[in-house]
Design a protein around this motif. Sequence first.
Motif, PDB file in Angstrom:
ATOM      1  N   UNK A  86      14.499  14.345  10.563  1.00 22.42           N
ATOM      2  CA  UNK A  86      13.136  14.606  10.102  1.00 22.42           C
ATOM      3  C   UNK A  86      12.845  13.792   8.836  1.00 22.42           C
ATOM      4  N   UNK A  87      13.812  13.753   7.901  1.00 15.99           N
ATOM      5  CA  UNK A  87      13.617  12.990   6.655  1.00 15.99           C
ATOM      6  C   UNK A  87      13.424  11.509   6.961  1.00 15.99           C
ATOM      7  N   UNK A  88      14.267  10.973   7.864  1.00 18.85           N
ATOM      8  CA  UNK A  88      14.158   9.545   8.221  1.00 18.85           C
ATOM      9  C   UNK A  88      12.800   9.256   8.858  1.00 18.85           C
ATOM     10  N   UNK A  89      12.384  10.127   9.802  1.00 20.16           N
ATOM     11  CA  UNK A  89      11.120   9.904  10.510  1.00 20.16           C
ATOM     12  C   UNK A  89       9.951   9.937   9.541  1.00 20.16           C
ATOM     13  N   UNK A  90       9.928  10.927   8.645  1.00 15.75           N
ATOM     14  CA  UNK A  90       8.831  11.020   7.676  1.00 15.75           C
ATOM     15  C   UNK A  90       8.889   9.847   6.700  1.00 15.75           C
ATOM     16  N   UNK A  91      10.096   9.403   6.350  1.00 19.30           N
ATOM     17  CA  UNK A  91      10.225   8.238   5.475  1.00 19.30           C
ATOM     18  C   UNK A  91       9.611   6.995   6.108  1.00 19.30           C
ATOM     19  N   UNK A  92       9.855   6.814   7.399  1.00 18.77           N
ATOM     20  CA  UNK A  92       9.289   5.649   8.094  1.00 18.77           C
ATOM     21  C   UNK A  92       7.758   5.749   8.155  1.00 18.77           C
ATOM     22  N   UNK A  93       7.261   6.961   8.463  1.00 16.87           N
ATOM     23  CA  UNK A  93       5.801   7.155   8.513  1.00 16.87           C
ATOM     24  C   UNK A  93       5.188   6.892   7.132  1.00 16.87           C
ATOM     25  N   UNK A  94       5.840   7.423   6.095  1.00 17.71           N
ATOM     26  CA  UNK A  94       5.330   7.249   4.734  1.00 17.71           C
ATOM     27  C   UNK A  94       5.355   5.776   4.330  1.00 17.71           C
ATOM     28  N   UNK A  95       6.397   5.059   4.750  1.00 16.19           N
ATOM     29  CA  UNK A  95       6.476   3.621   4.441  1.00 16.19           C
ATOM     30  C   UNK A  95       5.316   2.874   5.076  1.00 16.19           C
ATOM     31  N   UNK A  96       4.989   3.240   6.317  1.00 18.04           N
ATOM     32  CA  UNK A  96       3.859   2.591   7.008  1.00 18.04           C
ATOM     33  C   UNK A  96       2.558   2.869   6.272  1.00 18.04           C
ATOM     34  N   UNK A  97       2.392   4.115   5.821  1.00 19.51           N
ATOM     35  CA  UNK A  97       1.175   4.475   5.092  1.00 19.51           C
ATOM     36  C   UNK A  97       1.064   3.677   3.787  1.00 19.51           C
ATOM     37  N   UNK A  98       2.175   3.610   3.044  1.00 17.38           N
ATOM     38  CA  UNK A  98       2.157   2.871   1.776  1.00 17.38           C
ATOM     39  C   UNK A  98       1.953   1.375   2.007  1.00 17.38           C
ATOM     40  N   UNK A  99       2.464   0.877   3.153  1.00 21.67           N
ATOM     41  CA  UNK A  99       2.227  -0.521   3.505  1.00 21.67           C
ATOM     42  C   UNK A  99       0.741  -0.794   3.680  1.00 21.67           C
ATOM     43  N   UNK A 100       0.024   0.177   4.274  1.00 22.45           N
ATOM     44  CA  UNK A 100      -1.425   0.002   4.451  1.00 22.45           C
ATOM     45  C   UNK A 100      -2.143   0.064   3.096  1.00 22.45           C
ATOM     46  N   UNK A 101      -1.622   0.872   2.161  1.00 23.91           N
ATOM     47  CA  UNK A 101      -2.218   0.915   0.809  1.00 23.91           C
ATOM     48  C   UNK A 101      -2.081  -0.447   0.128  1.00 23.91           C
ATOM     49  N   UNK A 102      -0.894  -1.065   0.283  1.00 24.01           N
ATOM     50  CA  UNK A 102      -0.687  -2.402  -0.296  1.00 24.01           C
ATOM     51  C   UNK A 102      -1.621  -3.419   0.360  1.00 24.01           C
ATOM     52  N   UNK A 103      -1.768  -3.327   1.690  1.00 25.75           N
ATOM     53  CA  UNK A 103      -2.664  -4.247   2.396  1.00 25.75           C
ATOM     54  C   UNK A 103      -4.094  -4.088   1.900  1.00 25.75           C
ATOM     55  N   UNK A 104      -4.495  -2.835   1.628  1.00 21.77           N
ATOM     56  CA  UNK A 104      -5.849  -2.584   1.129  1.00 21.77           C
ATOM     57  C   UNK A 104      -6.048  -3.244  -0.235  1.00 21.77           C
ATOM     58  N   UNK A 105      -5.058  -3.121  -1.116  1.00 20.24           N
ATOM     59  CA  UNK A 105      -5.180  -3.735  -2.438  1.00 20.24           C
ATOM     60  C   UNK A 105      -5.218  -5.256  -2.332  1.00 20.24           C
ATOM     61  N   UNK A 106      -4.449  -5.812  -1.380  1.00 26.22           N
ATOM     62  CA  UNK A 106      -4.477  -7.269  -1.174  1.00 26.22           C
ATOM     63  C   UNK A 106      -5.857  -7.699  -0.695  1.00 26.22           C
ATOM     64  N   UNK A 107      -6.442  -6.909   0.248  1.00 28.69           N
ATOM     65  CA  UNK A 107      -7.756  -7.249   0.788  1.00 28.69           C
ATOM     66  C   UNK A 107      -8.834  -7.201  -0.289  1.00 28.69           C
ATOM     67  N   UNK A 108      -8.688  -6.292  -1.262  1.00 21.13           N
ATOM     68  CA  UNK A 108      -9.696  -6.143  -2.315  1.00 21.13           C
ATOM     69  C   UNK A 108      -9.454  -7.062  -3.504  1.00 21.13           C
TER      70      UNK A 108
END
Length: 353
Positions: free
Chosen positions: A167-189
Amino acid sequence: MQNLSTQIITNRRQVLIYVIFFTLLTAALFTGVGAGSVFIHPFEVAKILAQQLPGVQILVEDKSPLTHIIMDIRLPRVMLALFVGASLSVAGAAFQGLLRNPLADPYTLGASSGAAVGAVMVFYFGITIPFLGSFTLPVTAVAGGFVSLYLVLIMARLVSRTMAVETIILIGIIFSSFLGSVISLMIALSTDELRQIINWLMGSVGMRGWPYVYLIIPFFITGTILLLVHWRELNAFGFGEQSAHHLGIDVKQKKTVILFAAAILTGAAVAVSGTIGFVGLVIPHFVRLLSGPDHKHLLILSAAGGGAFLIFADVIARTILAPQELPIGVITALIGAPVFGLILIYKIRNRNV
């Protein structure tokens, strides 16, 4: 008598493994400093380095071009690769030992992504905390990595009270994907900060200089000492949290300290070099195959192995298509992914025999 003989053989084997790893690290250091557009012989490297030691007088011209190349350009780069590789590898060994899962590393648990978000925020908003000065970047990255890990654990507890490792690994992967999208958003802006953020995210130890080496050293020492002090607890966690509790370990407190130490190492490494994958995943596995699961040796050998691996990867990155330089993360992925696959196949086959 037989037990004594077995112990002597085991100790000799460990000594041999230490000799191999630190010989490899020394070879990596001389290769990293000597390789480049101008090749410098290892003997010349040793002579110039010895000249820098206090009280040593060797016939080398103080301001020679070779001295400048070694002391101002290549040595800081090699030292940064050493500390970044060692930090990621030790953090990976701690995560895998604590969670008893071969897929646990700073990236799959969200620590690297959290550190990356913290660092990108510093670039994007131009943040400088007055009393931290140049330490704003690594401290923000460490805080991002730790907050990310903490949120992953809270969410894992909400999903499963037993905090199952999967469960920890799965949530870690999901959270990493979410944070990756946050970084992409900052790059886009971003506008002027775009090139700086993208270059940093691709991962590099080049053109950083001694200030970045000085930045990572206190975090590396703190995180590594915290984990070395807790090597017995990490060994106990290898038998499961319940077993560790029966052995008298304060599971919650020790788990928090170990995660915090690993987050310090990850955050500082990401802050000075960007995102470099597979070091924390592959090297601890490789070391564990050779030296066994005892964290007293595993953490030290992982530091030496991770440092040597990243120095060699950096040499390949800057020489294979010279004068063009490849992102070091590309090299670690090209080497790390197949090696990790081979290690997994070896372990699974041995388990099934």
